[in-house]
Scaffold this active site. Structure first.
Site, short mmCIF file in Angstrom:
data_model
loop_
_atom_site.label_atom_id
_atom_site.label_comp_id
_atom_site.label_asym_id
_atom_site.label_seq_id
_atom_site.Cartn_x
_atom_site.Cartn_y
_atom_site.Cartn_z
N LYS A 1 26.75 -50.91 113.31
CA LYS A 1 27.58 -49.74 113.64
C LYS A 1 27.97 -48.98 112.27
O LYS A 1 28.19 -47.93 112.25
CB LYS A 1 29.06 -50.51 114.04
CG LYS A 1 28.85 -51.35 115.35
CD LYS A 1 30.05 -51.80 115.85
CE LYS A 1 30.66 -52.78 114.82
NZ LYS A 1 29.77 -54.08 114.83
N ARG B 1 38.31 -52.13 119.99
CA ARG B 1 37.44 -53.56 119.94
C ARG B 1 38.03 -54.33 121.28
O ARG B 1 37.51 -55.33 121.62
CB ARG B 1 38.20 -54.22 118.62
CG ARG B 1 37.04 -54.71 117.93
CD ARG B 1 37.48 -55.16 116.60
NE ARG B 1 36.53 -55.89 116.19
CZ ARG B 1 35.81 -55.53 114.93
NH1 ARG B 1 35.87 -54.23 114.59
NH2 ARG B 1 34.96 -56.45 114.43
N ARG C 1 23.41 -59.64 104.47
CA ARG C 1 24.03 -58.42 104.07
C ARG C 1 24.79 -58.71 102.96
O ARG C 1 25.12 -59.80 102.28
CB ARG C 1 25.03 -58.21 104.82
CG ARG C 1 25.80 -57.10 104.59
CD ARG C 1 26.71 -56.26 105.54
NE ARG C 1 27.86 -57.36 106.38
CZ ARG C 1 28.29 -57.11 107.39
NH1 ARG C 1 28.35 -55.79 108.06
NH2 ARG C 1 29.31 -57.98 107.98
N ARG D 1 30.46 -60.38 102.08
CA ARG D 1 31.81 -60.38 102.68
C ARG D 1 32.42 -61.87 103.00
O ARG D 1 31.63 -62.49 103.44
CB ARG D 1 31.81 -59.54 103.91
CG ARG D 1 32.29 -58.17 103.81
CD ARG D 1 31.93 -57.29 104.93
NE ARG D 1 32.36 -57.78 106.25
CZ ARG D 1 32.13 -57.13 107.36
NH1 ARG D 1 31.79 -55.96 107.34
NH2 ARG D 1 32.73 -57.44 108.63
N ARG E 1 33.17 -64.77 115.06
CA ARG E 1 33.19 -63.16 115.21
C ARG E 1 32.36 -62.73 116.35
O ARG E 1 32.79 -61.95 117.42
CB ARG E 1 32.71 -62.50 114.19
CG ARG E 1 33.74 -62.62 112.84
CD ARG E 1 33.22 -62.17 111.71
NE ARG E 1 32.53 -60.78 111.41
CZ ARG E 1 31.25 -60.54 110.65
NH1 ARG E 1 30.90 -61.47 109.81
NH2 ARG E 1 31.11 -59.35 110.66
P1 AP5 Z 1 26.21 -53.09 109.37
O1 AP5 Z 1 25.83 -51.73 109.72
O2 AP5 Z 1 27.07 -53.79 108.39
O3 AP5 Z 1 26.50 -53.91 110.81
P2 AP5 Z 1 27.86 -53.49 111.61
O4 AP5 Z 1 27.85 -53.58 113.02
O5 AP5 Z 1 28.83 -52.66 111.07
O6 AP5 Z 1 28.47 -55.08 111.47
P3 AP5 Z 1 30.05 -55.76 110.85
O7 AP5 Z 1 29.80 -57.13 110.38
O8 AP5 Z 1 30.83 -54.78 109.78
O9 AP5 Z 1 30.94 -55.63 112.06
P4 AP5 Z 1 31.98 -55.92 112.45
O10 AP5 Z 1 32.44 -55.46 113.60
O11 AP5 Z 1 31.93 -57.71 112.62
O12 AP5 Z 1 33.02 -55.95 111.00
P5 AP5 Z 1 34.21 -54.87 110.76
O13 AP5 Z 1 34.03 -54.68 109.40
O14 AP5 Z 1 34.55 -53.87 111.87
O15 AP5 Z 1 24.60 -54.05 109.46
C1 AP5 Z 1 24.73 -55.43 109.22
C2 AP5 Z 1 23.55 -55.63 108.31
O16 AP5 Z 1 22.32 -55.45 108.93
C3 AP5 Z 1 23.59 -54.87 107.07
O17 AP5 Z 1 22.88 -55.62 105.76
C4 AP5 Z 1 22.61 -53.89 107.28
O18 AP5 Z 1 21.69 -53.28 106.19
C5 AP5 Z 1 21.61 -54.61 108.35
N1 AP5 Z 1 20.85 -53.63 109.47
C6 AP5 Z 1 21.60 -52.39 109.87
N2 AP5 Z 1 20.86 -52.02 110.85
C7 AP5 Z 1 19.62 -52.69 110.89
C8 AP5 Z 1 18.55 -52.66 111.73
N3 AP5 Z 1 18.45 -51.75 112.89
N4 AP5 Z 1 17.44 -53.28 111.35
C9 AP5 Z 1 17.69 -54.53 110.56
N5 AP5 Z 1 18.57 -54.76 109.74
C10 AP5 Z 1 19.90 -53.64 109.88
O19 AP5 Z 1 35.47 -55.93 111.15
C11 AP5 Z 1 35.62 -56.90 110.50
C12 AP5 Z 1 37.15 -57.91 110.82
O20 AP5 Z 1 38.19 -56.88 110.52
C13 AP5 Z 1 37.06 -58.25 112.14
O21 AP5 Z 1 36.52 -59.62 112.41
C14 AP5 Z 1 38.77 -58.30 112.38
O22 AP5 Z 1 39.17 -59.42 112.00
C15 AP5 Z 1 39.20 -57.20 111.46
N6 AP5 Z 1 39.25 -56.01 112.40
C16 AP5 Z 1 38.39 -54.67 112.14
N7 AP5 Z 1 38.58 -53.80 113.06
C17 AP5 Z 1 39.56 -54.35 114.07
C18 AP5 Z 1 40.14 -53.86 115.25
N8 AP5 Z 1 39.76 -52.59 115.78
N9 AP5 Z 1 41.15 -54.73 115.78
C19 AP5 Z 1 41.16 -55.82 115.31
N10 AP5 Z 1 40.65 -56.51 114.17
C20 AP5 Z 1 39.79 -55.50 113.47
#
Ligand code: AP5
Length: 222
Positions: free
Chosen positions: A19, A94, A133, A169, A180
């Site tokens: 994402k 979410r 990552r 992270r 997660r």
């Molecule tokens: P990346 O692009 O970082 O993936 P992502 O989907 O963004 O993964 P996240 O871990 O950031 O998502 P998340 O939803 O768990 O975390 P968030 O920060 O939102 O890619 C991942 C890896 O793969 C990278 O190394 C990249 O280079 C690689 N990659 C990408 N595309 C690829 C491909 N096609 N092929 C191979 N490799 C690839 O949330 C974190 C925490 O915050 C949550 O757990 C929660 O506690 C809180 N939070 C955030 N938003 C909310 C909300 N709306 N409500 C409540 N709590 C929330």
């Protein structure tokens, strides 16, 4: 490419689906800001704010931060000038409650295109990706040791954008990744059903090179 007076794209999918990676591509393509609730919360933790202190307890375990905290952050962020022509939402909404509040925002109701893109990958691939990552704590750029390893200087990975030392992270530990994923599978379905009923859900296969995923997303928005 079509021109929009307000473009809203919501990137959905499990942790590690790409994402953040695809949001950056869309930001460059359309010139509207990338709003990541994860990044905003991590910045609040770094700054030691009241919200950051509360959010840290949830994020550390891989649980969702309470809806009201996240919604207030988004509601005030979309009122900033740079969001006037739209935004790419990454990690918000979410769950069903956040999705309903999102769709009820005047900001969203007044958009001429609202599309949600579900980027699907398997849990096994999510674990592999998140384990390799690295991210930049200063500019939030994302790197993958598996796909394209970042610069290495004196045994330390460095951000090629701003030269900052890259970090792992806090929630990319295997047990937290598993939680997660489990949280995602518990909460996502009703939200996806709502977006599907509103005919704003598109699905792309995220199990391919990120440039190929980008092409599919752009196609869905054309
Ligand atoms: P990346 O692009 O970082 O993936 P992502 O989907 O963004 O993964 P996240 O871990 O950031 O998502 P998340 O939803 O768990 O975390 P968030 O920060 O939102 O890619 C991942 C890896 O793969 C990278 O190394 C990249 O280079 C690689 N990659 C990408 N595309 C690829 C491909 N096609 N092929 C191979 N490799 C690839 O949330 C974190 C925490 O915050 C949550 O757990 C929660 O506690 C809180 N939070 C955030 N938003 C909310 C909300 N709306 N409500 C409540 N709590 C929330």
């Amino acid at each position: 490419m079509k021109k929009f007076s307000r473009l809203i794209v919501v990137l959905l999918g499990p942790p590690g689906a790409g994402k953040g990676t695809q949001s950056e591509m869309l930001h460059k393509e359309f010139g509207v800001p990338h709003l990541s609730t994860g990044d905003i919360l991590r910045d609040s933790i770094k700054q030691g704010t009241k919200i950051g202190k509360e959010a840290q307890n949830y994020m550390h375990k891989g649980e969702l931060v309470p809806d009201d905290i996240v919604f207030n952050l988004i509601e005030s962020r979309v009122n900033e000038d740079d969001c006037a022509n739209g935004a790419i939402f990454d990690g918000f909404p979410r769950n069903l409650s956040q999705a309903k509040n999102f769709l009820n925002l005047e900001y969203v109701k007044n958009a001429d295109l609202v599309t949600s893109i579900l980027v699907n990958i398997s849990d096994a691939d999510a674990v592999k990706r998140l384990s390799s990552r690295r991210y930049c704590p200063k500019c939030n750029k994302i790197f993958s040791l598996a796909v394209k390893p970042p610069k290495l200087e004196n045994g330390t990975y460095i951000c090629d954008n701003c030269g900052t030392e890259l970090e792992i992270r806090d929630d990319d530990k295997i047990e937290t990744i598993k939680n997660r994923l489990s949280v995602y599978h518990s909460f996502a379905r009703p939200m996806l059903d709502l977006f599907d009923e509103r005919a704003i859900l598109r699905i792309v296969d995220g199990n391919q090179e990120s440039t190929e995923v980008s092409k599919l997303i752009i196609k869905e928005l054309s």
